[in-house]
Design a protein around this motif. Structure first.
Motif, PDB file in Angstrom:
ATOM      1  N   ILE A   1      -8.988  23.094 -25.069  1.00 49.12           N
ATOM      2  CA  ILE A   1      -9.382  22.741 -26.494  1.00 49.12           C
ATOM      3  C   ILE A   1     -10.871  23.491 -26.809  1.00 49.12           C
ATOM      4  N   ASN A   2     -11.007  24.064 -27.807  1.00 44.30           N
ATOM      5  CA  ASN A   2     -12.452  24.931 -28.125  1.00 44.30           C
ATOM      6  C   ASN A   2     -13.060  23.606 -28.905  1.00 44.30           C
ATOM      7  N   MET A   3     -14.277  23.465 -28.306  1.00 49.97           N
ATOM      8  CA  MET A   3     -15.305  22.591 -28.930  1.00 49.97           C
ATOM      9  C   MET A   3     -16.675  23.531 -29.319  1.00 49.97           C
ATOM     10  N   TYR A   4     -16.768  23.403 -30.484  1.00 50.08           N
ATOM     11  CA  TYR A   4     -17.750  24.127 -31.126  1.00 50.08           C
ATOM     12  C   TYR A   4     -19.386  23.758 -31.052  1.00 50.08           C
ATOM     13  N   SER A   5     -20.270  24.484 -30.780  1.00 52.14           N
ATOM     14  CA  SER A   5     -21.402  23.993 -30.717  1.00 52.14           C
ATOM     15  C   SER A   5     -22.043  23.762 -31.955  1.00 52.14           C
ATOM     16  N   ALA A   6     -23.372  23.194 -32.128  1.00 57.44           N
ATOM     17  CA  ALA A   6     -23.889  22.798 -33.458  1.00 57.44           C
ATOM     18  C   ALA A   6     -24.419  24.277 -33.962  1.00 57.44           C
ATOM     19  N   GLN A   7     -24.633  25.361 -33.383  1.00 54.32           N
ATOM     20  CA  GLN A   7     -25.198  26.428 -33.718  1.00 54.32           C
ATOM     21  C   GLN A   7     -24.082  27.302 -34.168  1.00 54.32           C
ATOM     22  N   GLU A   8     -22.777  27.155 -33.593  1.00 56.09           N
ATOM     23  CA  GLU A   8     -21.479  27.869 -34.203  1.00 56.09           C
ATOM     24  C   GLU A   8     -21.068  27.223 -35.437  1.00 56.09           C
ATOM     25  N   ILE A   9     -21.354  25.752 -35.405  1.00 55.14           N
ATOM     26  CA  ILE A   9     -20.581  25.172 -36.699  1.00 55.14           C
ATOM     27  C   ILE A   9     -21.705  25.450 -37.760  1.00 55.14           C
ATOM     28  N   ASN A  10     -23.154  25.825 -37.674  1.00 53.40           N
ATOM     29  CA  ASN A  10     -23.863  25.976 -38.760  1.00 53.40           C
ATOM     30  C   ASN A  10     -23.582  27.558 -39.221  1.00 53.40           C
ATOM     31  N   GLN A  11     -23.215  28.365 -38.162  1.00 50.30           N
ATOM     32  CA  GLN A  11     -22.831  29.545 -38.766  1.00 50.30           C
ATOM     33  C   GLN A  11     -21.587  29.546 -39.674  1.00 50.30           C
ATOM     34  N   VAL A  12     -20.785  28.929 -39.251  1.00 46.26           N
ATOM     35  CA  VAL A  12     -19.640  28.449 -40.029  1.00 46.26           C
ATOM     36  C   VAL A  12     -19.864  28.156 -41.382  1.00 46.26           C
TER      37      VAL A  12
ATOM     38  N   LYS B   1     -12.418  24.822 -38.352  1.00 43.69           N
ATOM     39  CA  LYS B   1     -13.325  24.898 -37.422  1.00 43.69           C
ATOM     40  C   LYS B   1     -14.367  23.756 -37.726  1.00 43.69           C
ATOM     41  N   ALA B   2     -14.827  23.785 -39.065  1.00 44.47           N
ATOM     42  CA  ALA B   2     -15.705  22.693 -39.397  1.00 44.47           C
ATOM     43  C   ALA B   2     -15.175  21.316 -39.072  1.00 44.47           C
ATOM     44  N   SER B   3     -13.948  20.902 -39.503  1.00 42.67           N
ATOM     45  CA  SER B   3     -13.329  19.821 -39.046  1.00 42.67           C
ATOM     46  C   SER B   3     -12.883  19.247 -37.960  1.00 42.67           C
ATOM     47  N   MET B   4     -12.549  20.398 -36.931  1.00 41.93           N
ATOM     48  CA  MET B   4     -12.610  20.169 -35.700  1.00 41.93           C
ATOM     49  C   MET B   4     -13.893  19.605 -34.824  1.00 41.93           C
ATOM     50  N   ALA B   5     -14.981  19.990 -35.647  1.00 43.31           N
ATOM     51  CA  ALA B   5     -16.264  19.612 -34.860  1.00 43.31           C
ATOM     52  C   ALA B   5     -16.645  18.513 -35.460  1.00 43.31           C
ATOM     53  N   ALA B   6     -15.687  17.867 -36.400  1.00 42.50           N
ATOM     54  CA  ALA B   6     -15.902  16.270 -36.840  1.00 42.50           C
ATOM     55  C   ALA B   6     -17.139  16.126 -37.467  1.00 42.50           C
ATOM     56  N   ILE B   7     -17.782  17.351 -38.252  1.00 46.03           N
ATOM     57  CA  ILE B   7     -19.028  17.043 -39.001  1.00 46.03           C
ATOM     58  C   ILE B   7     -18.998  16.384 -40.133  1.00 46.03           C
TER      59      ILE B   7
ATOM     60  N   TYR C   1     -24.036  20.607 -56.060  1.00 43.78           N
ATOM     61  CA  TYR C   1     -23.110  19.711 -55.509  1.00 43.78           C
ATOM     62  C   TYR C   1     -22.437  20.046 -54.205  1.00 43.78           C
ATOM     63  N   LEU C   2     -22.040  21.350 -54.439  1.00 41.71           N
ATOM     64  CA  LEU C   2     -21.272  21.852 -53.205  1.00 41.71           C
ATOM     65  C   LEU C   2     -22.234  22.136 -51.959  1.00 41.71           C
ATOM     66  N   GLU C   3     -23.249  22.790 -52.276  1.00 41.46           N
ATOM     67  CA  GLU C   3     -24.536  22.910 -51.196  1.00 41.46           C
ATOM     68  C   GLU C   3     -24.875  21.607 -50.382  1.00 41.46           C
ATOM     69  N   GLU C   4     -24.824  20.613 -51.237  1.00 40.37           N
ATOM     70  CA  GLU C   4     -25.295  19.261 -50.741  1.00 40.37           C
ATOM     71  C   GLU C   4     -24.108  18.730 -49.807  1.00 40.37           C
ATOM     72  N   ASP C   5     -22.839  19.106 -50.327  1.00 39.69           N
ATOM     73  CA  ASP C   5     -21.559  18.699 -49.622  1.00 39.69           C
ATOM     74  C   ASP C   5     -21.442  19.418 -48.156  1.00 39.69           C
ATOM     75  N   ILE C   6     -21.656  20.556 -48.089  1.00 37.47           N
ATOM     76  CA  ILE C   6     -21.512  21.474 -46.937  1.00 37.47           C
ATOM     77  C   ILE C   6     -22.661  21.361 -46.220  1.00 37.47           C
ATOM     78  N   MET C   7     -22.926  20.443 -45.423  1.00 36.39           N
ATOM     79  CA  MET C   7     -24.180  20.358 -44.437  1.00 36.39           C
ATOM     80  C   MET C   7     -24.329  21.204 -43.369  1.00 36.39           C
ATOM     81  N   LEU C   8     -25.473  21.455 -43.008  1.00 35.94           N
ATOM     82  CA  LEU C   8     -25.630  22.249 -41.689  1.00 35.94           C
ATOM     83  C   LEU C   8     -26.282  20.961 -40.684  1.00 35.94           C
ATOM     84  N   LEU C   9     -25.991  21.203 -39.467  1.00 37.57           N
ATOM     85  CA  LEU C   9     -26.431  20.163 -38.574  1.00 37.57           C
ATOM     86  C   LEU C   9     -27.663  20.251 -38.091  1.00 37.57           C
TER      87      LEU C   9
END
Length: 190
Positions: A67-78, A149-155, A182-190
């Motif tokens: 199973i692919n586990m995404y790094s914080a950097q990869e999730i931030n890119q997403v 991808k964002a959900s898989m990372a459980a962020i 509000y959308l920007e506040e909802d889609i957070m970076l790690l």
């Protein structure tokens, strides 16, 4: 039309990934899965290759698949890409969606649903529905992979449904600036 063997294997493996049945630290092998499903290796290989191409699995030659586990950097890119796409979704929803379509988003601001399946959480379904009401037939498909991808990372495991309520209210007001904020506040970076 009958479902192909590779589709059955794909759907079963994907469901096991989504529900957490498959341990994310264990290797999957074509031979093991072929035996488990009572099929030859070919449909298993097809299913595993598709899961790899979609980002669910990583192939390790001569070892198997994991199973692919995404790094914080990869999730931030997403998340950076998602923010831009979803700002477009907000803009198009304000321009094209009816009040009734916007109100349909409220269905995903209530109780949490989906269990361990990242594609069925309120957060994923809210953002997917937002893309659907834009009137652009391509946005839901493009966004779906990023959301997974964002959900898989459980962020977003404890998604702030209140922000979703604010997004819906701003959309109903046809207030682009407020909805995007509000959308920007909802889609957070790690």
């Amino acid at each position: 039309m009958a479902e192909k063997l590779s589709e059955k294997v794909y759907n079963s493996i994907k469901a096991d990934i989504d529900s957490g049945v498959i341990d994310n630290r264990s290797f999957l092998s074509e031979a093991q899965l072929a035996k488990q499903f009572g099929v030859s290796k070919a449909p298993v290989r097809d299913a595993l290759h598709l899961l790899c191409s979609q980002g669910y699995l990583i192939s390790y030659p001569r070892k198997g698949y994991m199973i692919n586990m995404y790094s914080a950097q990869e999730i931030n890119q997403v998340q950076v890409i998602r923010r831009q796409l979803e700002k477009l979704c907000v803009e198009l929803a304000i321009e094209n969606a009816t009040d009734e379509e916007i109100l349909s988003l409220k269905e995903f601001t209530a109780l949490q649903m989906g269990g361990n399946d990242p594609s069925r959480t309120n957060n994923t379904m809210f953002h997917q529905r937002l893309a659907e009401i834009t009137g652009n037939q391509y946005l839901p498909g493009i966004l779906q992979d990023l959301l997974y991808k964002a959900s898989m990372a459980a962020i977003k495991s404890s998604s702030n449904l209140e922000k979703h309520e604010h997004i819906v209210d701003a959309l109903l007001e046809r207030n682009l600036e407020k909805a995007q904020q509000y959308l920007e506040e909802d889609i957070m970076l790690l």
